[in-house]
Design a protein around this motif. Structure first.
Motif, mmCIF file in Angstrom:
data_model
loop_
_atom_site.group_PDB
_atom_site.id
_atom_site.type_symbol
_atom_site.label_atom_id
_atom_site.label_comp_id
_atom_site.label_asym_id
_atom_site.label_seq_id
_atom_site.Cartn_x
_atom_site.Cartn_y
_atom_site.Cartn_z
ATOM 1 N N ASN A 102 -11.261 -51.722 55.155
ATOM 2 C CA ASN A 102 -12.478 -50.919 55.327
ATOM 3 C C ASN A 102 -12.213 -49.706 56.222
ATOM 4 O O ASN A 102 -13.028 -49.367 57.082
ATOM 5 C CB ASN A 102 -13.614 -51.766 55.913
ATOM 6 N N ALA A 103 -11.083 -49.055 56.014
ATOM 7 C CA ALA A 103 -10.709 -47.954 56.901
ATOM 8 C C ALA A 103 -9.709 -47.030 56.210
ATOM 9 O O ALA A 103 -9.105 -47.373 55.197
ATOM 10 C CB ALA A 103 -10.092 -48.502 58.187
ATOM 11 N N TRP A 104 -9.559 -45.834 56.801
ATOM 12 C CA TRP A 104 -8.582 -44.858 56.339
ATOM 13 C C TRP A 104 -7.250 -45.089 57.046
ATOM 14 O O TRP A 104 -7.200 -45.594 58.166
ATOM 15 C CB TRP A 104 -9.064 -43.446 56.641
ATOM 16 N N ASP A 111 3.681 -39.218 55.510
ATOM 17 C CA ASP A 111 3.760 -37.922 54.841
ATOM 18 C C ASP A 111 2.525 -37.056 55.087
ATOM 19 O O ASP A 111 2.387 -35.969 54.516
ATOM 20 C CB ASP A 111 3.984 -38.107 53.337
ATOM 21 N N GLY A 112 1.601 -37.568 55.921
ATOM 22 C CA GLY A 112 0.399 -36.824 56.260
ATOM 23 C C GLY A 112 -0.770 -37.055 55.321
ATOM 24 O O GLY A 112 -1.881 -36.588 55.592
ATOM 25 N N LYS A 113 -0.554 -37.788 54.232
ATOM 26 C CA LYS A 113 -1.618 -38.031 53.267
ATOM 27 C C LYS A 113 -2.511 -39.178 53.725
ATOM 28 O O LYS A 113 -2.052 -40.135 54.357
ATOM 29 C CB LYS A 113 -1.024 -38.334 51.889
ATOM 30 N N TRP A 114 -3.808 -39.072 53.342
ATOM 31 C CA TRP A 114 -4.793 -40.074 53.743
ATOM 32 C C TRP A 114 -5.127 -40.994 52.576
ATOM 33 O O TRP A 114 -5.315 -40.549 51.444
ATOM 34 C CB TRP A 114 -6.062 -39.402 54.238
ATOM 35 N N LEU A 138 -7.261 -53.551 49.907
ATOM 36 C CA LEU A 138 -6.564 -52.913 48.798
ATOM 37 C C LEU A 138 -6.847 -51.416 48.769
ATOM 38 O O LEU A 138 -7.964 -50.973 49.064
ATOM 39 C CB LEU A 138 -6.985 -53.543 47.476
ATOM 40 N N MET A 139 -5.842 -50.627 48.403
ATOM 41 C CA MET A 139 -5.987 -49.183 48.328
ATOM 42 C C MET A 139 -6.985 -48.797 47.242
ATOM 43 O O MET A 139 -6.929 -49.304 46.114
ATOM 44 C CB MET A 139 -4.631 -48.538 48.028
ATOM 45 N N VAL A 140 -7.913 -47.927 47.571
ATOM 46 C CA VAL A 140 -8.936 -47.463 46.638
ATOM 47 C C VAL A 140 -8.389 -46.301 45.818
ATOM 48 O O VAL A 140 -7.711 -45.422 46.350
ATOM 49 C CB VAL A 140 -10.204 -47.046 47.403
ATOM 50 N N GLN A 159 -12.100 -43.058 42.845
ATOM 51 C CA GLN A 159 -13.508 -43.259 43.194
ATOM 52 C C GLN A 159 -13.829 -42.613 44.536
ATOM 53 O O GLN A 159 -12.943 -42.162 45.259
ATOM 54 C CB GLN A 159 -13.846 -44.750 43.249
ATOM 55 N N THR A 160 -15.129 -42.619 44.834
ATOM 56 C CA THR A 160 -15.593 -42.066 46.102
ATOM 57 C C THR A 160 -15.671 -43.175 47.138
ATOM 58 O O THR A 160 -16.230 -44.249 46.865
ATOM 59 C CB THR A 160 -16.973 -41.414 45.932
ATOM 60 N N THR A 161 -15.132 -42.935 48.304
ATOM 61 C CA THR A 161 -15.130 -43.945 49.357
ATOM 62 C C THR A 161 -16.532 -44.093 49.949
ATOM 63 O O THR A 161 -17.398 -43.242 49.738
ATOM 64 C CB THR A 161 -14.138 -43.552 50.465
ATOM 65 N N PRO A 162 -16.782 -45.180 50.708
ATOM 66 C CA PRO A 162 -18.103 -45.387 51.297
ATOM 67 C C PRO A 162 -18.590 -44.230 52.159
ATOM 68 O O PRO A 162 -19.801 -44.024 52.302
ATOM 69 C CB PRO A 162 -17.916 -46.669 52.129
ATOM 70 N N ASP A 163 -17.651 -43.465 52.745
ATOM 71 C CA ASP A 163 -18.059 -42.337 53.582
ATOM 72 C C ASP A 163 -18.053 -41.010 52.822
ATOM 73 O O ASP A 163 -18.116 -39.941 53.416
ATOM 74 C CB ASP A 163 -17.193 -42.242 54.842
#
Length: 384
Positions: free
Chosen positions: A345-347, A352-355, A363-365, A368-372
């Motif tokens: 439930n977090a970033w 490599d600097g990618k989020w 599990l990696m999402v 789709q659009t994240t909850p935030d």
């Protein structure tokens, strides 16, 4: 049996380094279904568990059952053995399975048939395994009418069949077996009626699990009723994080143990050291040469006790030899942190600097659009 029925009856915490943390959860209003294999075999076959202590069987080739036709599992006994004044012996003729306008009176159809439409022979067992609030278990038995061809039965009926001669009734041909399944990286549990456990707790083999509205097993997170489930999805009686015990601050790790003789990086990114007695160290230098202030926080300065090539890396380098980073899980990915837990439930910003965003199952999402409110692509990366 407490459940309203349409049948008419005829007959861990892991051992902590020191005392357990005083973080125990109260009972909640979320329901729990308990799956427990039937405590008896009929004609050498085990009746199907319908959940919460009830099993069901349809006899084929004979409409009577006697005590000699039943084999009890260890830990189970007939209720009438010690309480003959309360429970009667159920042996004898078994009623026929009822069909109402093409609908067979099996447990799955309970809600769409008139109450009391299906008489059963009920064998009541007693057990002391403590898996449920009651020690009673029920085996409901009916007989398939002689004029019915078993091959004409739908799978949801056929799975209950037991031949009285002990031969294979073909009960599972074309049926979907109850149990654990994995779908898109998520674990799910299919019940005997073919549906999945959802929005509910499930007790199985002495452990309790929570499944969300999508029937996904929650792992390493907090359930809607405020309970922590560990990385295996098992219900715990503790909450990871800070706990004050006898006036001393300690830290409960996600495996249920207190942090001891090691560093912990809290959710705010600050580092704390805990001694062998599991107490946070303050105003002193740790065994590996880092100084912590009056609040227990590492001051950020290099160690005085390690070599020149590592001293600037901080306590995270010294205290966490765990192989952290990306882990493949089915068709998805998880990210293991230095303490052995997973991003949930977090970033997480990779090297490599990618989020990347990780859901309640760690599990990696993707796509789709994240909850935030941020969109991540097929590779899971947030594109600014």
């Amino acid at each position: 049996m407490k459940k309203k029925s349409f049948f008419l009856m005829l007959g861990l915490v892991a051992a902590f380094a020191v005392s357990s943390p005083a973080v125990v959860f109260a009972d909640t209003n979320i329901s729990t279904i308990t799956m427990e294999p039937c405590g008896a075999y009929l004609f050498e076959w085990r009746p199907v568990d319908c959940g919460n202590g009830r099993a069901f069987a349809i006899l084929v080739g004979g409409n009577t059952i006697e005590e000699r036709n039943v084999i009890l599992n260890r830990g189970y006994d007939y209720a009438y053995t010690n309480y003959s004044n309360i429970y009667s012996r159920p042996w004898g003729q078994v009623p026929d399975l009822v069909n109402v306008n093409g609908v067979w009176a099996i447990p799955e159809n309970e809600g769409i048939l008139p109450e009391g439409i299906q008489p059963v022979t009920r064998i009541i067992l007693l057990t002391n395994n403590k898996k449920m609030a009651t020690n009673e278990r029920y085996v409901d038995v009916v007989h398939l009418p002689n004029n019915v061809d078993t091959s004409s039965l739908p799978p949801e009926v056929r799975k209950y069949l037991i031949n009285v001669d002990g031969s294979d009734a073909g009960a599972y041909e074309g049926t979907i077996t109850a149990g654990w399944e994995t779908e898109d990286g998520y674990k799910k549990y299919r019940k005997n009626d073919g549906t999945f456990v959802a929005n509910s707790w499930m007790a199985l083999d002495g452990k309790t699990y929570y499944f969300n509205e999508n029937a996904h097993l929650l792992v390493d997170t907090i359930t809607p009723d405020g309970v922590y489930v560990n990385s295996n999805g098992e219900k715990t009686s503790y909450m990871p994080g800070w706990a004050q015990v006898d006036g001393e601050w300690r830290y409960i790790k996600k495996n249920g143990y207190y942090a001891s003789n090691s560093w912990i990086q809290d959710t705010d990114g600050k580092w704390y050291y805990f001694n062998l007695a599991c107490q946070v160290v303050t105003n002193s230098t740790t065994p590996d040469g880092f100084y912590v202030g009056p609040d227990g926080v590492w001051d950020g300065n290099a160690s005085t006790a390690v070599s020149e090539d590592t001293k600037s890396l901080g306590p995270g380098f010294i205290a966490n030899p765990i192989n952290n980073g990306w882990e493949a899980v089915g068709n998805s990915w998880k990210y293991k942190l230095e303490d052995g837990s997973y991003v949930t439930n977090a970033w997480k910003q990779d090297t490599d600097g990618k989020w990347y965003y990780f859901d309640e199952a760690s599990l990696m999402v993707t796509n789709q659009t994240t909850p935030d409110g941020y969109y991540v692509g097929a590779d899971g990366v947030w594109n600014e």
